[in-house]
Scaffold this motif. Structure first.
Motif, PDB file in Angstrom:
ATOM      1  N   HIS A   9       0.872  -1.218   0.126  1.00 14.20           N
ATOM      2  CA  HIS A   9      -0.128   0.063  -0.193  1.00 14.20           C
ATOM      3  C   HIS A   9       0.813   0.960   0.039  1.00 14.20           C
ATOM      4  N   LEU A  11       0.257   4.434  -1.386  1.00 13.87           N
ATOM      5  CA  LEU A  11      -0.413   5.789  -1.184  1.00 13.87           C
ATOM      6  C   LEU A  11      -1.820   5.593  -1.072  1.00 13.87           C
ATOM      7  N   VAL A  12      -2.450   6.595  -0.546  1.00 12.90           N
ATOM      8  CA  VAL A  12      -4.062   6.671  -0.773  1.00 12.90           C
ATOM      9  C   VAL A  12      -4.268   8.273  -1.024  1.00 12.90           C
ATOM     10  N   ARG A  13      -5.281   7.976  -2.248  1.00 13.41           N
ATOM     11  CA  ARG A  13      -5.722   9.282  -2.817  1.00 13.41           C
ATOM     12  C   ARG A  13      -7.123   9.521  -2.387  1.00 13.41           C
ATOM     13  N   SER A  14      -7.494  10.783  -2.243  1.00 13.22           N
ATOM     14  CA  SER A  14      -8.789  11.047  -1.767  1.00 13.22           C
ATOM     15  C   SER A  14      -9.158  12.603  -2.128  1.00 13.22           C
ATOM     16  N   THR A  41      -7.463  17.365  -4.665  1.00  7.64           N
ATOM     17  CA  THR A  41      -7.331  16.239  -4.199  1.00  7.64           C
ATOM     18  C   THR A  41      -6.046  16.138  -3.391  1.00  7.64           C
ATOM     19  N   GLN A  42      -5.828  14.849  -2.778  1.00  6.38           N
ATOM     20  CA  GLN A  42      -4.623  14.686  -1.919  1.00  6.38           C
ATOM     21  C   GLN A  42      -4.126  13.009  -2.141  1.00  6.38           C
ATOM     22  N   ALA A  43      -3.018  13.200  -2.175  1.00  2.61           N
ATOM     23  CA  ALA A  43      -2.358  11.800  -1.951  1.00  2.61           C
ATOM     24  C   ALA A  43      -1.363  11.900  -0.767  1.00  2.61           C
ATOM     25  N   ASP A  73       1.013   8.888  -9.644  1.00  2.00           N
ATOM     26  CA  ASP A  73       1.434   7.860  -8.387  1.00  2.00           C
ATOM     27  C   ASP A  73       2.848   7.776  -8.323  1.00  2.00           C
ATOM     28  N   PHE A  76       4.861  10.700  -7.128  1.00  2.00           N
ATOM     29  CA  PHE A  76       4.476  10.936  -5.716  1.00  2.00           C
ATOM     30  C   PHE A  76       5.535   9.881  -4.978  1.00  2.00           C
ATOM     31  N   ARG A  83       2.927  14.084   1.610  1.00  5.10           N
ATOM     32  CA  ARG A  83       1.491  14.375   1.169  1.00  5.10           C
ATOM     33  C   ARG A  83       1.970  15.213  -0.135  1.00  5.10           C
TER      34      ARG A  83
END
Length: 211
Positions: A9, A11-14, A41-43, A73, A76, A83
């Motif tokens: 896992h 990164l997480v995007r939202s 949006t953020q990662a 991705d 990042f 972040r």
């Protein structure tokens, strides 16, 4: 038997939660509290980020900022950041209260005056160990013909990229420090004055760079 997901896992995007947007209309245009805000949006780094290899390219790819040629991705991960926040905000700098939120950017007509800011901000995990700031400054020089400037007391690189609105160019500003990096495309239906650009960049950098 339920299969086990063995992939890391990374990164997480939202979406940035409503009400926590780093920039607002009032931030960038003090006389205006209306316009078009595309929800940022953020990662954020995932729990297995240390297992996710990635490096910045040796040479910039001059297609579009941040000029890495990497998928979002992959960029990042390669940046070694905690972040990344990205967004876009548009307003008529002459207008008073009102406006729409969350609508797509409309094609401007001659009667419309718009200014827009597309922004991205990295927060490094532990200093700029991957030398992202150096990469961005070099890429801005080579891809956007950027030159050094001091804006709001901060060192910046200021260059040109194609405008969304017209045949001319928009201004791109890259600001870096050991804690993070910000790049902003300042655009409009007409050229944004230098004083307006500096005010916008100063206000944005104050809020986008980590404390």
């Amino acid at each position: 038997m339920t299969p086990v997901d063995a992939s890391p896992h990374c990164l997480v995007r939202s979406e940035v939660p409503f009400g926590q947007e780093p920039l607002t209309f009032e931030t960038l245009w003090p006389v205006n509290d209306g316009g078009i805000l595309q929800q940022p949006t953020q990662a954020v780094a995932g729990r297995d980020i240390a297992q996710c290899p990635g490096t910045l390219p040796a040479e910039p790819s001059c297609h579009e900022p941040p000029w890495t040629g990497l998928a979002p991705d992959d960029f990042f991960i390669a940046s070694g950041s905690r972040r990344l926040v990205e967004g876009s905000i548009t307003a008529d700098p002459r207008a008073g209260p009102g406006g729409a939120r969350g609508s797509p950017r409309a094609t401007p007509t001659p009667a419309v005056v718009e200014q827009s800011v597309d922004f991205a901000a990295l927060e490094f995990a532990a200093g700029d160990r991957r030398r992202v700031g150096e990469f961005l400054e070099d890429a801005a020089t080579r891809c956007a013909n950027a030159a050094p400037a001091v804006i709001g007391g901060r060192f910046a690189m200021v260059g040109r990229v194609p405008s969304h609105y017209r045949a001319g160019s928009a201004q791109i500003v890259v600001v870096t420090d050991p804690r993070g990096a910000v790049w902003l495309v300042v655009d409009g239906t007409s050229t944004v004055a230098r004083s307006d650009r500096d005010r916008i960049v100063t206000a944005a950098a104050d809020r986008l760079l980590p404390d």
